[in-house]
Structures are given as structure tokens and as C-alpha cells.
Design an enzyme around this catalytic site. Structure first.
Site, PDB file in Angstrom:
ATOM      1  N   ASP A  68      11.618  -0.800 -10.558  1.00 22.00           N
ATOM      2  CA  ASP A  68      12.717  -1.315  -9.735  1.00 22.00           C
ATOM      3  C   ASP A  68      14.053  -0.782 -10.222  1.00 22.00           C
ATOM      4  O   ASP A  68      15.070  -0.947  -9.546  1.00 22.00           O
ATOM      5  CB  ASP A  68      12.736  -2.849  -9.776  1.00 22.00           C
ATOM      6  CG  ASP A  68      11.731  -3.453  -8.817  1.00 22.00           C
ATOM      7  OD1 ASP A  68      11.206  -2.708  -7.966  1.00 22.00           O
ATOM      8  OD2 ASP A  68      11.455  -4.656  -8.922  1.00 22.00           O
ATOM      9  N   ASP A  82       2.580  -4.996  -3.069  1.00 19.48           N
ATOM     10  CA  ASP A  82       3.341  -5.483  -4.218  1.00 19.48           C
ATOM     11  C   ASP A  82       2.608  -6.645  -4.890  1.00 19.48           C
ATOM     12  O   ASP A  82       1.706  -7.259  -4.293  1.00 19.48           O
ATOM     13  CB  ASP A  82       4.716  -5.946  -3.693  1.00 19.48           C
ATOM     14  CG  ASP A  82       5.801  -5.937  -4.751  1.00 19.48           C
ATOM     15  OD1 ASP A  82       5.481  -5.805  -5.940  1.00 19.48           O
ATOM     16  OD2 ASP A  82       6.983  -6.095  -4.368  1.00 19.48           O
TER      17      ASP A  82
END
Ligand code: DGJ
Length: 707
Positions: free
Chosen positions: A528, A460
Site C-alpha cells: 500500500d 484483498d
């Protein structure tokens, strides 16, 4: 490709180079001033006519205009007033190179054109690569300071070094397709008339970006999914980038692109070479759908690692537990995940250092003692014992000030000492361009993977670069290149040291998805935002360039954590089945009935997975009802996913036509057992059998049963 024609040829008499792909031809010609100019990019043509193509002349033909065809990489000299793909400055203040053609090299499908500056020790190699199984042309540039390394230090300042400049043929009009968005709303397809102006697509963030993507497509405004000429390009770069599209008032359209945003400068010292990333281009005569399929095929054949290895159904605990992770809770989730058919369990953020929220711990990659007092081993063993692979979230490029790493090495972050550092999500960016930081990351991750038998890393990156300085370094802007290269190298090194390890690209969702990162990761976390209604649009944009195999898509809770929308489980599944399926909800709160339905839908996905992940993708309906058809390359099996987020009075769901089927064949519907003729499915379509009401989705599976 015609068997007797070589993929690359160079005719020294006319200075014409020709590149051939199976369905396209690209040609360029050396102009009188020694610089390569664009000649043709489109369907295969009789190359004997190329020498007759006149140089494009400015309509004004005045002393105010350029007088030649567009450059393959425009330097900043001569009567050139468009965006220059090469901008250099010499120590005495002179700007721009003037080329002398210094030769060419052909090696199979590769062509290199060598250009020497007529005045200075500088050489550019314009590089091209074509292959026999794709219409994609790869291009890049290498710029070398040819002064002797032990000679006088006479550096060249590079203000811009693009990978390639591209030119579309003269068309009556131009339309630009590109991707825009933001966090939670990535990959929204934008399709507008191209203004007569310079249009800049860019990222200044050190990451590819949620807001824009280095992919574009040009057409004349009439192309559709199944027809029309489309010219499309994509840059293989995961840091800042810039593409400038220039439609001039005379009707020409060119675009030039490469790494770095405006204002950066890099120093090239004697003996040094700067190599750009690949900027890939594709021409198709058959519309946006064919362009996407050609990109997918290229990405699978030449970009993604292990394209024949199906991506596993994963379970990720982020939406379920957030930072509240501990051994018992994760084991509970892992057991449920395995029960419903997950093949990989990913432990997300919160497992390390002092990480109880996003204010601390980043940089300290050892298990958090209160959460995992016995280390990660018991959880890893449990996951493996359940027959799943074990995945772990990391964010190696980032650090919280509140961490042992930052306290030990405050100088490792990107910073300008005379500026206040902007914190985003309470974190700073480590300067991976520093060799000691790259070495630390490589070693830390290698140890983490080895000691814990990690099968999968979710890598990430949750913020963009700001105040990105490199105190004391003579060429500080190099960090914009070298950081990205180091990230790529660390990923490559991990894969090489741990065969079988898979990596998922993530940057707060889809903030770093490009051909560069996908060359060393198996899939990307798309967004997301896991709300299926929003995902339909996000997935539509993602699929313009990237294959479904690389598109991670989770089924999560209802109401959705990002949007609050309630949707039925089946609809969530039908949308997520369009990519690499994952589960991301809090399974401990799902009813027995929901868990049973989940197990059944995961099993169905596994049956269609080879089609979704390795088949051909046809976008067969858009609008209030959207449908995507996945076809086995040999036509044996088919899957049709259809979605209707909202019902509209007076808009009944029409049959979905499947133009890719063989009209001469017959296909059995595996659920209704009805046999349809291919001709009827092509011409009249099939009822998608959507349930009544909003948030309706369906899956139809067809098997060819002969002709
Ligand atoms: C952003 C990612 O996109 C999420 O899936 C999750 O991993 C969080 N970061 C964790 O901080």
C-alpha cells in the site's frame, strides 16, 4: 542437462537417489535405519563418487549427539535433537515414527520415496520433482494413515508435517538472506550472519504475512550479485507457515519448513492422506542475481498463469476516491484513465452493501444503491466502451458484523465461543474451511463476474486470523490448512469458469504473496506504500524471488498519501516502470501538463513492457544510486532504469556497468542515437543521465545493432 543422463535415478545397491537439473545435482542416501539422509546439493558431480561419501559424523561422537547425516525429513525418534519435520502422536501416547524403507517410484522427473512406520499403519511419501528447463527442485510430503478406512478408528495426531528439510554443504561460515517488513514496508531484504542456533521464520497469521516471507537464501558470507554459491528455497503456501533454520555447533546447517505454525495439530484418520504444499529449492553457483533470474524463470514457466500475456497498465481508484465511490465519479476517472493510456480500470473498495467506510458492508457483494443506483452495468459498459477492461475489488474472506451476511450466518466466522473475538479493521474472518462458506464464495463471485462482465478481480484480505476456532468440529486446527486450500480452489474455479479472467493477489498490500497464490493470480499488489523512495527497497526485496511481471507498481499522487513525500512525476514513473505499471492517483486533480506527461510515459512503458515483464533482470547498481537492467533473452533490446532518491555531496552518479551485454556487439542508445560498443558498456558502463537533484530517475533504452 547431459542428454544421456536421466533426471532421476535410484541405485538400489547403495540406496542412493540422484536428481539432476541443468546446472545442479541433488543426492540422498538411505541410511541403515531406513530413513533417507541428505548427501549432496550443488554443482553436478561424478555420481560414482557419491557412494564413497562418508556419513556425516558428530564431532563429539558421543552418546549425547546424533551420529548421522541430516534427514530429508527428520522424524522425532532416534538420536535426533534438531527440529523435526515430522511430528506424530498415536492414540496410546507414543510419539514419533521409525521408518522402514518401502520402495521408490520414478516417473520421468518425479521421485517418490516410500517410508512405512515399523510399528503402526503410517506411510510417508517424500516426493521430488525436477524439470529440464529449471534448476528448481520441487519437494513435498504425503502422509497416509494406512489403516483400513472401515477398521477401528485409531487416528494419528500430526503435530508437524513439513514439506521438506534441506541441507547446505559444510561451509566455513553461513549467511542468511530473508525478507522482513510490515504493512506499508514489505519485502525488506535482511542479510545477516546465521547464528549457531535455531532461527525460526514464521507466520502465525493465517496469511503469508507482511512481516516475513517463506523465502530464504544461504551462502557462505561471500556471495555477491554476480558470484558465489547460493542455496535458496521458497514455500508455495498462502497461510501460516514455519521454517526453522538450524546451524549446529558442529558446523552443519539444515532447515525444515512447511505449512502451519507451532502448536497446531491435525488428525489423520484411517485411509486419509495429508499432502503438504511444495517447498521449492534452487542452487546456483553464480550469485544472488543468477538465483533471482532462475527463480523468475521458474515462476514464469511453472507457477504464474499465462506468463506470455503481458499484464495491462491498470488504473485503480482507491487512492483517488477511497470509500467515496459513485457512478459519476468513477466514470470521470475512467475517462481520464483511458485518455492517458490505461488498459484496465479497477473499481476498488466501497462499491457494495452498505459500505461507506470500513465499519460495514463486507460480505454483501451487491452494488450499493446510493452509489450505483443502476447497478454496476453503466460503469462497466462505459469502461468497456472506452476500450479498457473492467476490474473489481473484492474481499471474499472477510465480513463486517454490520452486514446482512453476518446477521444471517454468524457461525460462519472463525471464532472460539468462549473467547472474545478480536476485530481488526472492524472485520472478522469467514471460515473458508467450512464447505458451505467455500460454496457461497464460489457462487457469489461467479455471479458477480458473470453478471457484470468483470475481466479482473482484485482479491484483498485485510486482517490476520485471531481466536481461530471452529466450534463443534472434531479437528478444528484443520482450518489453518483448509481455509487456504479453499481460497486457492475458489480462485482456480473462477479462472476455469471464466477463461480470460485475471486475478490480482492482495492482502493489505503485499501480505499474501507466495508461490501458492501466484499459481492462480496474475500479479500481486506489492504494497500500500506507493512512495517511490520507499518502493525502491520494497521492489528490491520482492524481486529476489518474484519476477517483475507479478509486481504491481502504481504511480500515485504527490505528496504521497502514505508518507507525505513530494516527488516529481517522472521519478514516480521510473520507479513504477520496474514492474507491472499502474496508475493510482486522483487524475481529476492532475494538470493538463501532468496528464500529457503521463500519457507519454505510459506509452514509453508499453514499449519496454515486454522487456520488463518477460526479460531477464540484472540488478546492476545498489546504494545511493540503484539501477536495474532488463534484457531481452535474445539480447536484441535492453532497458536500464536508474534511481537516485537523494543526492549526496561528493557522490556523483557513476556510469552504470552492464555486464550482461555482449562485449562483441554494438548497441544503439535509442534516445541519444549514440552507438556504444558492448565491451565499453560492460567494462566502463553508461552515464544514466540522471537529472540533477533529489528524486531523480532515468530510463535508457538500447538496441543491438550488430557486432
Ligand atoms: C488494502 C489494499 O491494499 C488497498 O489497495 C485497497 O484495496 C484497500 N485495502 C481497500 O480497502
Amino acid at each position: 542437462m547431459h542428454a544421456t543422463l536421466p533426471p532421476v535415478s535410484f541405485d538400489p545397491d547403495h540406496g542412493i537417489a540422484v536428481l539432476r537439473t541443468p546446472n545442479s545435482l541433488y543426492a540422498l542416501r538411505l541410511a541403515a535405519d531406513g530413513s533417507p539422509r541428505h548427501l549432496s546439493w550443488g554443482p553436478p558431480v561424478d555420481t560414482s563418487t557419491l557412494a564413497e561419501v562418508p556419513d556425516a559424523v558428530s564431532p563429539a561422537a558421543s552418546s549425547f549427539e546424533s551420529d548421522a547425516a541430516a534427514d530429508e525429513l527428520a522424524p522425532q525418534t532416534g538420536a535426533r535433537f534438531g527440529p523435526a519435520g515430522l511430528q506424530v502422536r498415536f492414540a496410546d501416547g507414543t510419539r514419533g515414527a521409525q521408518w522402514r524403507f518401502a520402495g521408490h517410484r520414478v516417473d520421468g522427473g518425479e521421485l517418490r520415496l516410500l517410508l512405512d512406520d515399523r510399528h503402526r499403519p503410517l506411510r510417508a511419501a517424500l516426493c521430488y520433482r525436477v524439470r529440464s528447463d529449471t534448476d528448481v527442485i520441487e519437494r513435498w510430503t504425503e502422509l497416509t494413515h494406512t489403516g483400513p478406512a472401515d477398521g477401528p478408528p485409531d487416528p494419528v495426531t500430526v503435530d508437524r508435517l513439513d514439506s521438506a528439510s534441506w541441507t547446505a554443504p559444510p561451509l566455513p561460515d553461513y549467511r542468511l538472506s530473508h525478507l522482513v517488513g510490515g504493512w506499508n514496508s514489505e519485502f525488506r531484504l535482511q542479510r545477516d550472519r546465521l547464528p549457531v542456533a535455531e532461527t525460526v521464520l514464521t507466520s502465525r497469521r493465517g496469511l503469508t504475512g507482511h512481516h516475513a516471507s517463506p523465502w530464504l537464501a544461504l551462502d557462505d558470507g561471500t556471495a555477491a550479485e554476480d558470484r558465489g554459491e547460493v542455496w535458496s528455497t521458497a514455500l508455495a503456501w498462502s497461510g501460516s507457515w514455519r521454517v526453522t533454520v538450524h546451524r549446529d555447533p558442529g558446523g552443519r546447517t539444515t532447515w525444515t519448513g512447511g505449512f502451519g505454525h507451532e502448536g497446531l495439530q491435525w488428525t489423520l484418520r484411517p485411509g486419509e492422506t495429508l499432502r503438504t504444499p511444495v517447498y521449492a529449492g534452487l542452487y546456483t553457483a553464480h550469485g544472488f542475481g543468477a538465483a533471482s533470474r532462475a527463480w523468475h524463470q521458474y515462476v514464469r514457466a511453472h507457477v504464474l498463469p499465462e506468463p506470455e500475456r503481458d499484464r495491462p497498465v491498470l488504473y485503480n481508484s482507491w487512492e483517488a476516491t477511497g470509500f467515496e465511490v459513485d457512478e459519476a465519479g468513477q466514470i470521470r476517472l475512467a475517462r481520464l484513465a483511458s485518455r492517458v493510456g490505461a488498459e484496465l480500470f479497477v473499481l476498488d473498495d466501497g462499491w457494495f452493501g452498505t459500505r461507506r467506510d470500513d465499519r460495514s458492508g463486507l460480505g454483501d457483494w451487491t452494488p450499493r444503491p446510493e452509489a450505483f443506483p443502476r447497478g454496476l452495468r453503466p460503469l462497466v459498459d462505459e469502461v468497456h466502451g472506452l476500450g479498457m477492461e473492467f476490474g473489481l475489488w473484492v474481499e471474499p474472506e472477510m465480513v463486517n458484523r454490520d452486514s446482512a451476511l453476518y446477521r444471517a450466518h454468524p457461525e460462519w466466522v472463525l471464532h472460539s465461543p468462549r473467547l472474545d473475538a478480536t476485530e481488526l479493521r472492524n472485520q472478522l474472518v469467514l471460515n473458508f474451511a467450512r464447505p458451505e462458506v467455500e460454496a457461497w464464495a464460489a457462487e457469489t463471485l461467479d455471479r458477480l463476474v458473470r453478471e457484470n462482465d468483470v475481466d479482473w478481480l482484485k482479491w484483498d484480505a485485510n486482517r490476520a486470523f485471531t481466536e481461530a476456532g471452529w466450534d463443534g468440529h472434531p479437528d478444528p486446527d484443520r482450518l489453518w490448512i483448509d481455509h487456504t486450500r479453499a481460497v486457492h480452489r475458489v480462485m482456480d474455479g473462477l479462472r476455469a469458469a471464466h477463461p480470460g479472467l485475471r486475478i490480482e493477489a492482495c492482502a493489505g498490500g503485499g501480505g499474501r504473496v507466495d508461490l501458492g497464490v501466484l499459481a492462480r493470480t496474475d500479479q500481486a499488489w506489492t504494497s500500500d506504500n506507493t512512495d517511490p523512495v520507499d518502493r525502491i527497497g520494497i521492489q528490491h526485496g520482492f524481486g529476489q524471488l518474484f519476477p517483475a511481471q507479478a509486481m504491481a507498481a502504481w504511480v500515485t499522487d504527490s505528496p504521497n498519501t502514505a508518507t507525505g513525500r513530494r516527488t516529481p512525476l517522472r521519478f514516480r514513473f521510473h520507479v513504477a516502470m520496474a514492474g507491472a505499471l499502474g496508475l493510482g492517483g486522483d487524475l481529476t486533480s492532475w494538470s493538463e501538463e501532468e496528464l500529457a506527461a503521463t500519457a507519454e510515459l505510459v506509452a514509453v512503458y508499453k514499449e519496454i513492457r515486454p522487456l520488463v515483464q518477460r526479460g531477464l533482470q540484472y540488478r546492476v547498481a545498489e546504494g545511493p544510486v540503484t539501477a536495474v537492467h532488463y534484457a531481452a533473452p535474445d539480447d536484441s533490446e535492453h532497458a536500464l532504469l536508474t534511481w537516485r532518491p537523494t543526492t549526496r555531496f561528493g557522490h556523483p552518479a557513476a556510469p552504470v556497468r552492464l555486464p550482461a551485454l555482449d562485449p562483441g556487439a554494438r548497441y544503439r542508445d535509442l534516445d541519444s542515437d549514440r552507438v556504444h560498443s558492448g565491451a565499453a558498456l560492460v567494462r566502463h558502463g553508461i552515464d544514466p543521465r540522471l537529472p540533477a537533484g533529489d528524486h531523480a530517475g532515468s530510463l535508457i533504452r538500447l538496441r543491438r545493432v550488430g557486432s
